[in-house]
Enzyme design. Structure first.
Site, PDB file in Angstrom:
ATOM      1  N   ASP A   1     -51.296  44.714 -83.135  1.00  0.00           N
ATOM      2  CA  ASP A   1     -49.930  44.810 -83.650  1.00  0.00           C
ATOM      3  C   ASP A   1     -49.534  43.390 -84.372  1.00  0.00           C
ATOM      4  OD1 ASP A   1     -48.461  47.056 -83.761  1.00  0.00           O
ATOM      5  OD2 ASP A   1     -47.647  46.895 -81.566  1.00  0.00           O
TER       6      ASP A   1
ATOM      7  N   GLN B   1     -46.165  49.215 -76.741  1.00  0.00           N
ATOM      8  CA  GLN B   1     -45.022  50.098 -77.374  1.00  0.00           C
ATOM      9  C   GLN B   1     -43.492  49.409 -77.278  1.00  0.00           C
ATOM     10  OE1 GLN B   1     -45.654  52.214 -79.717  1.00  0.00           O
ATOM     11  NE2 GLN B   1     -43.580  52.145 -80.477  1.00  0.00           N
TER      12      GLN B   1
ATOM     13  N   LYS C   1     -50.704  57.718 -81.427  1.00  0.00           N
ATOM     14  CA  LYS C   1     -51.676  56.604 -81.689  1.00  0.00           C
ATOM     15  C   LYS C   1     -52.931  56.998 -80.882  1.00  0.00           C
ATOM     16  CE  LYS C   1     -48.198  53.387 -82.794  1.00  0.00           C
ATOM     17  NZ  LYS C   1     -47.089  52.289 -82.413  1.00  0.00           N
TER      18      LYS C   1
END
Ligand code: NDP
Length: 310
Positions: free
Chosen positions: A120, A97, A53
């Protein structure tokens, strides 16, 4: 007729090329979108995801920062990190994460992220917006599924879609997005009765369960579009023999690489029954990072009250 392969790598490159143009324009206006990725602990798969990422953000010209925290990090310590990132003007996107270690209250942490930086799309406010169709920041993997369908000209409006899996990260948001695109959606889970028959109703079948090759030919309506979100690693000969009808190739791969990646859909059956399908690897996976980049650029615009291009 052979089933069409929906090539996620190719679609990712299209999206990245479009984003590169947008990022150039933002930079010309003095704005460099910034993404902070927070990794707690040393889960090897998470380490790879976060590294990719941050690497992709840098390759696209975004500002990318990786924050590594020890596996022993407490909820309070992580909340402090989130607070500091919320306050930093140059950070447009904050990614925590998952999964977090068991001592951390994940819901509390995700709810502490500034909703305007929630790339997200997991903050309750953004979940609520997704339910009501007011799309701001949409979860990346579900958004990637919709991009694959649209860019491959698979009709969604009026279709019957069946989603297997109801997680907050994949199943539920993908079902909501399909519903907003005017598909008639059925969501299945571990308590669904007659799953193969229900699955067969789908013109579009989405598998997001985390069960290697669970979705066999009998689940697939002939000619359906099958989107396989699952990523499962087979690491023993026995597992490979159980999953593949013709295991010779995968067994060679296992010997060379120590693992074979397989989705939730039986890869040989889908070629025979489906009209179009996403392979694993090379289907949905590549889109997830692309959509994270798209969300970061979108967050950078939205935070400054700028309109989306086009
Ligand atoms: P979860 O484990 O959170 O959810 C799995 C869902 O599948 C649950 O709703 C569960 O039902 C359902 N399920 C499990 N077994 C069965 C069964 N036998 N029959 C019917 N339903 C079943 O997984 P995620 O949603 O997080 O991930 C799903 C898969 O997608 C995983 O393989 C993951 O690795 C992959 N993934 C891939 C991404 C990508 O970038 N391509 C990103 C995120 C995930 P119930 O609710 O009843 O327990």
């Amino acid at each position: 007729m052979a089933a069409r392969i929906l090539d996620g790598n190719q679609i990712r490159e299209q999206i990245k090329a479009e984003l590169a143009g947008e990022i150039r324009e933002l930079k010309a206006a003095g704005i460099t979108p910034g993404l902070a990725a927070v990794l707690v602990g040393t889960n090897p798969a998470s380490q790879i995801y976060v590294r990719n990422k941050v690497k992709t953000s840098a390759a696209l010209g975004l500002f990318g920062e990786k924050i590594d925290l020890p596996a022993s990090t407490s909820t309070g310590e992580l909340l402090d990190v989130v607070d500091r990132l919320n306050a930093r003007e140059e950070i447009d996107g904050i990614l925590i994460q998952l999964p977090l270690p068991p001592q951390v209250d994940s819901k509390k942490v995700l709810s502490a992220v500034d909703p305007a930086k929630d790339v997200d799309g997991l903050h309750p406010l953004n979940v609520g917006r997704l339910v009501s169709g007011d799309f701001r920041l949409v979860p990346c993997t579900p958004a990637g599924v919709i991009e694959i369908l649209k860019r491959s000209a698979i009709p969604i409006r009026g279709s019957r879609a069946v989603v297997i899996g109801r997680s907050d990260i994949v199943g539920k948001p993908v079902a909501l997005l399909l519903m907003h695109e005017h598909s008639t959606v059925t969501v299945c889970h571990s308590k669904t009765r007659d799953l193969p028959q229900v699955a067969q109703e789908g013109d579009i079948l989405i598998a997001a369960m985390g069960r290697p090759a669970f979705v066999t030919g009998e689940f697939i309506r002939p000619g359906a579009t099958v989107i396989d979100v699952g990523i499962n690693r087979l690491t023993t000969e026995e597992e490979v023999r159980r999953v593949f009808h013709d295991p010779a190739g995968p067994l060679r791969q296992l010997a060379e690489k120590g693992q074979v990646l397989v989705g939730d859909v039986q890869p040989e059956d889908v070629k025979e029954r489906a009209g179009a399908y996403t392979p694993v690897p090379g289907g949905v996976g590549p889109l997830t990072i692309a959509m994270l980049m798209a969300n970061t650029v979108r967050a950078a615009r939205q935070r400054r009250g700028m309109r989306a291009p086009g």
